[in-house]
Enzyme design. Structure first.
Site, mmCIF file in Angstrom:
data_model
loop_
_atom_site.group_PDB
_atom_site.id
_atom_site.type_symbol
_atom_site.label_atom_id
_atom_site.label_comp_id
_atom_site.label_asym_id
_atom_site.label_seq_id
_atom_site.Cartn_x
_atom_site.Cartn_y
_atom_site.Cartn_z
ATOM 1 N N GLU A 235 0.818 -1.214 0.000
ATOM 2 C CA GLU A 235 0.000 0.000 0.000
ATOM 3 C C GLU A 235 0.858 1.273 0.000
ATOM 4 O O GLU A 235 0.777 2.106 0.911
ATOM 5 C CB GLU A 235 -0.950 -0.005 1.202
ATOM 6 C CG GLU A 235 -1.916 -1.180 1.183
ATOM 7 C CD GLU A 235 -2.843 -1.202 2.399
ATOM 8 O OE1 GLU A 235 -2.719 -0.307 3.249
ATOM 9 O OE2 GLU A 235 -3.686 -2.117 2.481
ATOM 10 N N GLU A 414 -4.704 -8.789 0.088
ATOM 11 C CA GLU A 414 -5.372 -8.591 1.380
ATOM 12 C C GLU A 414 -6.860 -8.403 1.153
ATOM 13 O O GLU A 414 -7.276 -7.743 0.204
ATOM 14 C CB GLU A 414 -4.843 -7.350 2.123
ATOM 15 C CG GLU A 414 -3.452 -7.480 2.699
ATOM 16 C CD GLU A 414 -3.038 -6.237 3.458
ATOM 17 O OE1 GLU A 414 -3.931 -5.477 3.903
ATOM 18 O OE2 GLU A 414 -1.821 -6.017 3.607
#
Length: 567
Positions: A235, A414
């Site tokens: 991220e 995820e």
């Protein structure tokens, strides 16, 4: 009625209908009512063990492997990192309601417990990371000579942990950077500036790339024979935004000036954009290092990618919110991938749900949306829509390596939900698996699904407004029911049709909900959370896409009717 039974039999065919645009769920109210009737009637169809979605064993291109994920800052004890300092300074709410939070989950000193329990669920991939600061504890961003690994005994310990994962029959997905910059790269107690927080530090520093690549080189040379998938950055857009432009991740302080936030986001000479560009440079160099090392050692090529967070972003209202949503889409969804597409063997997707855009930030949606404990909207169909958008953007792009014949495609690196009482998590998991099967049936090459997280952890960021619920420190799986579901479905490689119904039945409660799942309109036109009624059980509702179960608008309507006084 024959028509009702006909619609009920279509529940598992998730490709029959496209994802529903928000907030127009009522356009299929008649079908939803029929499906609800079929699901709740005492004479409803019991599908038994008929297969709703089969995922194969992960070997074929259209199979889907299952995995569990964790990260050093979440799980490792004896880790004196920036998050520990940030939490002790009051930056993490859950730090105050969790005993011995600094110990995390003992994954450093006792990893076998978590690894064995992960293997017992039947997953084939275990995602974990190495902590840069633990391996390189003594350096400075201003140092001209790049700092490689300094603690070789720590590196050996990581190798032991990785070998344990492999000995339990799981492949290894290794993250090199997961939101934790070494302590020597940050300064505490700085004041907010027009350039945002931590300006000139971390990945905004001109030598940050050299230091990170030097660390990564030593890791790659020792770990390459043991790693099956590489994740260079987790991220990166979120990390740069929340550290520099918002200041709500280490080291702070919180950035309150909206002009400073905007400058931080858009000025390539400072803030988030500068940090992202430096991470892009680092990824390209690391990709070349991995390939060179594999060729020199005659190792099989392990797919390399990033774990990129994307949200199902939708405007709260037409006008400025729509323009903001477009900007956020271009900025957070595509820019980083656009710059790296030639050096991505797979495109890793971190997806958690719906985000309503109001102004230049997130807001709360009308009552059609259900929420997790952290205030994030639940939207399995949004995952399908986002994958379709990526397919449309990169599917015919010859430079997008992950979409080519020799590329690996998409991996959900995820997906999960904040749910301290495990009321929504089981159905959430199954819904998103069915959504991925729907995406595969639409020709999107999704190869793997990694559930976040292998263990509950203390939340690192502050809660969303009005939605404050934090997971307790429980170990080692999100909940026993999810472990049971994961074990059965990962081993059998399919989701049977009765499993979602059983998940919802297990989620039924006769006590107040621990967090609001619906919103109540206020007289001001804004929204407020509606809390559960003591005698109101949660029940499943089908909304639009067959096979995808939702807590649903029916529950929200009953909540708002019973709890109207909150308005």
């Amino acid at each position: 009625h024959p028509d009702v039974l006909h619609l009920a039999r279509r529940r598992a065919r998730a490709t029959d209908l496209p994802p529903l645009p928000f907030p127009h769920r009522r356009s299929l109210s008649v079908m939803a009512a029929l499906l609800l009737c079929a699901s709740q009637s005492s004479a409803s169809v019991d599908y038994g063990d008929a297969v709703a979605a089969s995922f194969g064993d992960g070997s074929a291109a259209d199979d889907l492997w299952f995995g569990l994920a964790t990260a050093p800052a979440h799980a490792e004890n004896q880790l004196n990192d920036t998050w520990l300092e940030f939490a002790s300074r009051g930056g993490v709410h859950a730090w105050r309601n969790t005993p011995r939070a600094a110990e995390r989950l003992h994954f450093w000193t006792d990893p076998e417990v978590d690894i064995k329990l992960a293997a017992d669920t039947g997953v084939s991939v275990y995602r974990l990371g190495v902590d840069w600061g633990r391996l390189v504890p003594d350096c400075s961003l201003d140092r001209e000579t790049p700092c490689g690994v300094q603690q070789w005994e720590v590196l050996d310990r990581y190798i032991e942990i990785i070998k344990s994962v492999r000995s339990h029959g799981m492949r290894v997905m290794l993250s090199l950077f997961h939101h934790s910059f070494p302590r020597w790269g940050v300064t505490w107690g700085r004041a907010e500036t027009p350039r945002g927080a931590a300006a000139g530090e971390m990945f905004t520093h001109p030598r940050s790339v050299e230091h990170f690549v030097a660390f990564a080189r030593d890791v790659i040379e020792r770990f390459a024979p043991l790693v099956d998938f590489w994740v260079t950055f987790n991220e990166p857009v979120v990390f740069s935004m929340l550290t520099h432009c918002m200041g709500i991740w280490p080291p702070g302080p919180a950035v309150t000036n909206p002009y400073a936030r905007l400058n931080c986001m858009t000025n390539p000479k400072t803030g988030a954009l500068l940090a992202q560009n430096n991470m892009i440079r680092a990824h390209r160099q690391i990709y070349a290092l991995i390939r060179a090392n594999e060729l020199a050692a005659q190792l099989p090529l392990a797919p390399v990618g990033v774990a990129h967070l994307i949200m199902d972003s939708r405007p709260f209202a037409v006008g400025f919110d729509s323009a903001s949503t477009l900007f956020i889409d271009l900025y957070s969804k595509y820019y980083f991938i656009d710059q790296l597409k030639e050096t991505l063997d797979f495109c890793g997707i971190n997806y958690y749900g719906l985000e309503i855009v109001t102004g230049i930030g997130p807001g709360l949606a009308p009552k059609e949306v259900e929420y997790s404990g952290s205030g994030r909207g639940i939207s399995p169909t949004g995952l399908v829509s986002l994958l379709e958008a990526y397919q449309a953007r990169y599917g015919t792009d010859p430079k997008a390596r992950f979409m080519r014949g020799d590329g690996y495609g998409f991996v959900v690196t995820e997906n999960g939900i904040a749910d301290s009482q495990d009321l929504l998590r089981p159905a959430y998991l199954l819904e998103h698996l069915l959504a991925l099967r729907a995406a595969q049936r639409r020709g999107i090459r999704v190869r793997g699904y990694t559930f976040w997280t292998a263990s509950d952890n203390w939340v690192r960021a502050r809660a969303a407004p009005h939605i404050a619920s934090f997971p307790s420190m429980s170990r080692p799986c999100p909940c026993a029911l999810v472990c049971h579901i994961a074990q059965q479905d990962a081993t059998a490689r399919n989701v049977v049709r009765r499993r979602p119904r059983r998940s919802w039945r297990s989620s039924t409660v006769q006590r107040p909900l621990p967090f609001p799942i619906c919103l109540v309109p206020r007289r001001s036109g804004l929204t407020a959370p509606a809390h559960g009624h003591p005698n109101l059980p949660i029940s499943p509702h089908i909304l639009g896409v067959p096979g995808l179960l939702r807590v649903g608008e029916g529950v929200c309507r009953r909540l708002t009717g019973d709890m109207g006084r909150y308005g």
